[in-house]
Design a protein around this motif. Structure first.
Motif, short mmCIF file in Angstrom:
data_model
loop_
_atom_site.label_atom_id
_atom_site.label_comp_id
_atom_site.label_asym_id
_atom_site.label_seq_id
_atom_site.Cartn_x
_atom_site.Cartn_y
_atom_site.Cartn_z
N MET A 128 0.69 -0.96 0.03
CA MET A 128 -0.20 0.02 0.12
C MET A 128 1.11 1.34 0.10
O MET A 128 0.59 2.36 -0.40
N ASP A 129 1.91 1.26 0.46
CA ASP A 129 2.89 2.46 0.74
C ASP A 129 3.42 2.78 -0.59
O ASP A 129 3.49 3.93 -1.09
N ARG A 141 -18.15 3.28 7.37
CA ARG A 141 -19.16 2.44 8.18
C ARG A 141 -19.25 2.75 9.66
O ARG A 141 -20.63 2.60 10.34
N GLY A 142 -18.42 3.40 10.28
CA GLY A 142 -18.74 3.68 11.49
C GLY A 142 -19.63 5.14 11.50
O GLY A 142 -20.53 4.90 12.49
N ARG A 143 -19.67 6.05 10.70
CA ARG A 143 -20.43 6.93 10.80
C ARG A 143 -22.21 6.42 10.55
O ARG A 143 -23.01 6.85 10.90
N LEU A 144 -22.17 5.38 9.52
CA LEU A 144 -23.28 5.05 9.03
C LEU A 144 -23.93 4.02 10.29
O LEU A 144 -25.19 4.10 10.42
N ARG A 145 -23.16 3.50 11.10
CA ARG A 145 -23.50 2.77 12.54
C ARG A 145 -24.34 3.83 13.33
O ARG A 145 -25.43 3.79 13.76
N ALA A 197 -9.42 2.56 -0.85
CA ALA A 197 -10.77 2.86 -0.34
C ALA A 197 -11.47 2.12 0.59
O ALA A 197 -11.95 2.61 1.76
N ASP A 198 -11.27 0.95 0.46
CA ASP A 198 -11.86 -0.23 1.42
C ASP A 198 -11.19 0.10 2.87
O ASP A 198 -12.08 0.11 3.86
N ARG A 199 -10.00 0.07 2.97
CA ARG A 199 -9.18 0.28 3.98
C ARG A 199 -9.32 1.82 4.79
O ARG A 199 -9.28 1.69 5.91
N TRP A 200 -9.13 2.58 3.94
CA TRP A 200 -8.96 3.74 4.77
C TRP A 200 -10.51 4.63 4.61
O TRP A 200 -10.57 5.28 5.49
N PRO A 232 -5.63 -1.31 -6.64
CA PRO A 232 -5.00 -0.85 -5.60
C PRO A 232 -5.82 0.40 -5.17
O PRO A 232 -5.82 0.62 -3.91
N ILE A 233 -6.42 1.23 -5.95
CA ILE A 233 -7.15 2.21 -5.36
C ILE A 233 -8.44 1.60 -4.63
O ILE A 233 -8.69 2.43 -3.67
#
Length: 105
Positions: free
Chosen positions: A1-2, A86-90, A77-80, A72-73
């Motif tokens: 990812m780096d 997801r937290g905001r939606l929760r 997006a999935d990782r960062w 990779p993009i």
């Protein structure tokens, strides 16, 4: 990812990716026509994009075609982005439950 972050950090490399997104499968010469940089600079940027797996190549005869690889993009997006979303939606779901509970009671 780096390697992906390093590759995306340069505006010239992002411009190359934009050109491939607009017209995938271009040769070095075709890419150079659209960019204000030397052929050597474009080659250097493409090599770094290939190492980051953002560009894939395919030989067609004597021509080397360059293709955008968006995976990779998506992984970034999935990782960062995804995990924060997801937290905001929760939180919004919990707020909705609370508001619906207040309306019922």
């Amino acid at each position: 990812m780096d390697k992906v972050f390093k590759a995306l950090a340069d505006p010239g490399r992002r411009q190359l990716l934009d050109h491939l997104h607009a017209d995938n499968g271009q040769t070095l010469g075709e890419l150079c026509r659209h960019l204000d940089m030397s052929r050597q600079a474009v080659t250097k940027h493409l090599k770094l994009l290939e190492k980051a797996n953002l560009v894939a190549t395919l030989w067609r005869g004597r021509e080397k075609l360059h293709f955008l690889n968006p995976m990779p993009i998506l992984e970034i997006a999935d990782r960062w982005i995804g995990k924060y979303e997801r937290g905001r939606l929760r939180v919004l779901a919990e707020l909705k439950k609370t508001l619906e509970g207040d309306a019922d009671g």
